[in-house]
Write a protein that holds these residues in place. Sequence first.
Motif, mmCIF file in Angstrom:
data_model
loop_
_atom_site.group_PDB
_atom_site.id
_atom_site.type_symbol
_atom_site.label_atom_id
_atom_site.label_comp_id
_atom_site.label_asym_id
_atom_site.label_seq_id
_atom_site.Cartn_x
_atom_site.Cartn_y
_atom_site.Cartn_z
ATOM 1 N N TYR A 106 5.346 -6.930 4.002
ATOM 2 C CA TYR A 106 5.379 -6.327 4.894
ATOM 3 C C TYR A 106 6.131 -4.322 3.771
ATOM 4 C CZ TYR A 106 6.220 -8.950 8.657
ATOM 5 O OH TYR A 106 6.067 -9.448 9.412
ATOM 6 N N PHE A 107 6.534 -5.011 2.644
ATOM 7 C CA PHE A 107 7.037 -3.451 1.875
ATOM 8 C C PHE A 107 6.162 -3.123 0.527
ATOM 9 C CE2 PHE A 107 11.559 -5.400 1.325
ATOM 10 C CZ PHE A 107 12.488 -3.870 2.167
ATOM 11 N N VAL A 108 4.832 -3.488 0.782
ATOM 12 C CA VAL A 108 3.979 -3.370 0.059
ATOM 13 C C VAL A 108 2.932 -2.669 0.964
ATOM 14 C CG1 VAL A 108 0.901 -4.325 -1.272
ATOM 15 C CG2 VAL A 108 3.546 -4.832 -1.411
ATOM 16 N N LEU A 109 2.221 -2.979 2.343
ATOM 17 C CA LEU A 109 2.319 -2.782 3.728
ATOM 18 C C LEU A 109 2.221 -1.298 3.649
ATOM 19 C CD1 LEU A 109 -0.976 -2.410 4.816
ATOM 20 C CD2 LEU A 109 0.673 -3.955 6.689
ATOM 21 N N ILE A 110 3.721 -0.883 3.675
ATOM 22 C CA ILE A 110 4.127 0.462 4.247
ATOM 23 C C ILE A 110 3.975 1.382 3.001
ATOM 24 C CG2 ILE A 110 6.045 1.695 4.408
ATOM 25 C CD1 ILE A 110 7.766 -0.571 5.830
ATOM 26 N N ALA A 120 1.470 8.438 -5.618
ATOM 27 C CA ALA A 120 2.345 7.919 -6.510
ATOM 28 C C ALA A 120 2.865 6.198 -6.331
ATOM 29 C CB ALA A 120 3.798 8.819 -6.966
ATOM 30 N N PHE A 121 2.689 6.264 -4.938
ATOM 31 C CA PHE A 121 2.913 4.972 -4.409
ATOM 32 C C PHE A 121 1.461 3.472 -4.371
ATOM 33 C CE2 PHE A 121 5.876 6.514 -0.831
ATOM 34 C CZ PHE A 121 7.391 6.297 -2.153
ATOM 35 N N GLY A 122 0.058 4.616 -4.620
ATOM 36 C CA GLY A 122 -0.367 3.501 -4.943
ATOM 37 C C GLY A 122 -0.598 3.227 -3.913
ATOM 38 N N GLU A 123 -1.514 1.173 -4.134
ATOM 39 C CA GLU A 123 -1.388 0.333 -3.254
ATOM 40 C C GLU A 123 -0.241 -0.827 -2.855
ATOM 41 O OE1 GLU A 123 -4.564 -0.759 -1.904
ATOM 42 O OE2 GLU A 123 -5.481 1.947 -2.831
ATOM 43 N N GLY A 124 0.822 0.504 -3.356
ATOM 44 C CA GLY A 124 1.552 -0.146 -3.452
ATOM 45 C C GLY A 124 2.847 -1.226 -3.456
ATOM 46 N N ASN A 125 2.130 -1.524 -4.804
ATOM 47 C CA ASN A 125 3.225 -2.506 -6.143
ATOM 48 C C ASN A 125 3.171 -1.379 -7.104
ATOM 49 O OD1 ASN A 125 0.286 -1.709 -6.864
ATOM 50 N ND2 ASN A 125 0.460 -3.794 -7.812
ATOM 51 N N THR A 126 3.492 -0.315 -6.928
ATOM 52 C CA THR A 126 3.833 0.819 -8.717
ATOM 53 C C THR A 126 4.678 1.382 -9.016
ATOM 54 O OG1 THR A 126 3.726 3.141 -7.156
ATOM 55 C CG2 THR A 126 1.727 2.354 -7.578
ATOM 56 N N GLN A 343 13.698 -9.368 -3.539
ATOM 57 C CA GLN A 343 13.395 -8.729 -5.197
ATOM 58 C C GLN A 343 12.692 -8.885 -5.761
ATOM 59 O OE1 GLN A 343 15.787 -5.722 -5.401
ATOM 60 N NE2 GLN A 343 14.266 -5.519 -6.560
ATOM 61 N N LEU A 344 12.659 -10.490 -6.316
ATOM 62 C CA LEU A 344 12.147 -10.807 -7.437
ATOM 63 C C LEU A 344 10.269 -10.378 -6.961
ATOM 64 C CD1 LEU A 344 14.143 -14.178 -8.708
ATOM 65 C CD2 LEU A 344 13.547 -11.960 -9.653
ATOM 66 N N PHE A 345 10.347 -10.614 -6.069
ATOM 67 C CA PHE A 345 8.982 -10.752 -4.961
ATOM 68 C C PHE A 345 8.598 -9.794 -6.062
ATOM 69 C CE2 PHE A 345 8.985 -14.399 -3.411
ATOM 70 C CZ PHE A 345 8.380 -15.381 -3.759
ATOM 71 N N LEU A 346 9.062 -8.210 -5.542
ATOM 72 C CA LEU A 346 9.281 -6.730 -5.067
ATOM 73 C C LEU A 346 8.745 -6.600 -6.583
ATOM 74 C CD1 LEU A 346 11.145 -5.780 -2.455
ATOM 75 C CD2 LEU A 346 8.708 -5.147 -2.980
ATOM 76 N N ILE A 347 9.558 -7.181 -7.344
ATOM 77 C CA ILE A 347 9.015 -7.008 -9.099
ATOM 78 C C ILE A 347 7.957 -7.678 -9.873
ATOM 79 C CG2 ILE A 347 10.180 -7.107 -11.373
ATOM 80 C CD1 ILE A 347 12.583 -7.097 -10.354
ATOM 81 N N ALA A 352 2.195 -8.776 -11.725
ATOM 82 C CA ALA A 352 0.862 -9.957 -11.696
ATOM 83 C C ALA A 352 0.745 -10.448 -9.993
ATOM 84 C CB ALA A 352 1.386 -11.229 -11.970
ATOM 85 N N GLU A 353 -0.154 -9.194 -10.116
ATOM 86 C CA GLU A 353 -0.820 -8.915 -8.024
ATOM 87 C C GLU A 353 -1.890 -10.117 -7.551
ATOM 88 O OE1 GLU A 353 -3.073 -5.955 -5.631
ATOM 89 O OE2 GLU A 353 -3.094 -5.446 -7.804
ATOM 90 N N GLU A 354 -2.342 -10.745 -8.760
ATOM 91 C CA GLU A 354 -2.944 -11.488 -8.077
ATOM 92 C C GLU A 354 -2.043 -13.255 -8.000
ATOM 93 O OE1 GLU A 354 -6.030 -13.222 -10.445
ATOM 94 O OE2 GLU A 354 -7.903 -11.488 -10.747
ATOM 95 N N ALA A 355 -0.786 -13.200 -8.666
ATOM 96 C CA ALA A 355 0.269 -14.336 -8.795
ATOM 97 C C ALA A 355 0.289 -14.529 -7.002
ATOM 98 C CB ALA A 355 1.184 -14.116 -9.120
ATOM 99 N N PHE A 356 0.925 -13.150 -6.464
ATOM 100 C CA PHE A 356 1.491 -11.897 -5.599
ATOM 101 C C PHE A 356 0.514 -12.504 -4.122
ATOM 102 C CE2 PHE A 356 1.760 -8.816 -2.513
ATOM 103 C CZ PHE A 356 3.076 -9.508 -2.172
ATOM 104 N N LEU A 357 -1.171 -12.541 -4.267
ATOM 105 C CA LEU A 357 -1.398 -12.330 -3.202
ATOM 106 C C LEU A 357 -1.862 -14.202 -3.077
ATOM 107 C CD1 LEU A 357 -4.261 -9.993 -4.356
ATOM 108 C CD2 LEU A 357 -2.701 -9.558 -2.523
ATOM 109 N N LEU A 358 -1.930 -14.673 -4.111
ATOM 110 C CA LEU A 358 -1.355 -16.409 -3.874
ATOM 111 C C LEU A 358 -0.578 -16.394 -2.807
ATOM 112 C CD1 LEU A 358 -2.324 -18.891 -4.788
ATOM 113 C CD2 LEU A 358 -1.409 -19.014 -6.923
ATOM 114 N N ALA A 359 0.682 -16.530 -3.479
ATOM 115 C CA ALA A 359 1.927 -16.681 -2.384
ATOM 116 C C ALA A 359 1.747 -15.789 -1.192
ATOM 117 C CB ALA A 359 3.394 -15.865 -3.709
#
Length: 476
Positions: A106-110, A120-126, A343-347, A352-359
């Motif tokens: 949700y945070f990444v999508l917002i 500066a927000f880019g794709e949500g993971n800056t 919070q850890l997942f946000l960091i 590691a965006e690919e690992a996040f997508l896997l999760a």
Amino acid sequence: MESASAQKLSLPNLSAMVVGSMVGAGIFSLPQTFGRVTGGFGALIAWAIAGTGMLMLALTFQSLSRRKPDLDAGVFAYAKAGFGNYLGFASALGYWTVCCLGNVSYFVLIKSTLGALVPAFGEGNTIPAIVSSSLILWGVHFMILRGVKQAAGLNTIVTVAKIIPILIFLVFVGFGFKADIFALNFWGGEAATLGHVFEQVRGTMLVTVFVFVGIEGASVYSRYARNRSDVGLATILGFVGVLCLLVLVTMLSYGVLVRPDLTALRNPSMAGVLQAVVGPWGAVFVSLGLIVSVLGAYLSWSLLAAEVLYSAARMESMPRFLAIENRNQVPAAALWLTSGLIQLFLIFTFFAEEAFLLALKLTSSMILLPYLLVAAYALKLAWTRETYAGEPAARRHDLARAGLATIYAVGLIYAGGLKFLLLSTVIYAPGTILFAIARREQGRRVFSAPEVALFLLASLGAVAAIYGLATGRIGI
């Protein structure tokens, strides 16, 4: 300190928990998600299957809330009562993980949506996106610590606020609907064969799971219900309302843009559909609606995640510290652990965006086990006649509903593919350490003989999944 009665939730509050949990980011992406894999006919079949399956699951929750009123923790409690300590724990762990990962998405999508206006927000993971998301995370965290009743009241207001933009979308798109475009999209641009339609429908099934997750919201919070009978009614009311919204958003979009154009839309794709009807302001309007919707869904899932951990600890399947409440009767320790993991997942998204997508993809399979165990427990009750003395007609009805819900859950696992089921063991196997801690605290044997076999199976699956990822045999 607030009294227990002050914390009780009414039928509107419980219904809002269901709607607020189900209506998040998924509905705003339906035009593109469905357009990518199926046409109008396949979509109708998919919603018919999903609607029927989820209705059976909703009726199952309603039946269980009446027949097992002592089980007031919803998904987790039913799994434990029906199939033992370890599967009950696995259900709680899987559901909690889905809640946490869903909130991160949700945070990444917002921030990705805002990235169109704020580069500066880019794709949500800056870094700016992560910092601002963290501020929202801890702001909501401390608000919930003030009391579940207050948080649930705010959730009701936010739920109403996020439904309004969707209704406005439906009105404008309804007026812009063109029968000739819908006809072009009906078969999805492919030959009208059962094989093609079957593959189209299969490709949408996990999508329908995501948008229905949250149907159990009232059940999870049943211990707060002012009237126990409200739990089942809130589940049905929330489900029917959301199903109507999902079907209308999907089908009306097929009458605005041809399928290749739907596929090419950037998410939230509802923005592109409305823009095609009313112009650029439509995209801005939907984007604002998305932000309100996702923030509301985040609040709902934060409440649900903490409640699941708390309930599991209270029923001795998680370490006992997770059952600690603050003076406002909020499961504070569980909330701190939930917020900390988010919070850890946000960091982690930054590194590691690919690992996040896997999760995120793991959530598609991890939610299926809790749902399957609930349906199977209801089937077990009806099959063994427990709680059905002198009620043969009710037993027959519930046996049929629970049977269909169980078949639907198994079918979803098949539709999603065994790969994702294998990947979910990467969470279940190491997460078992929490179960072991809880059992040791109670001075009890960690596993029974069948549970040892289940744990070994999960461990082997985790090893195989990690090996498959490392060698490229399993892609994300």
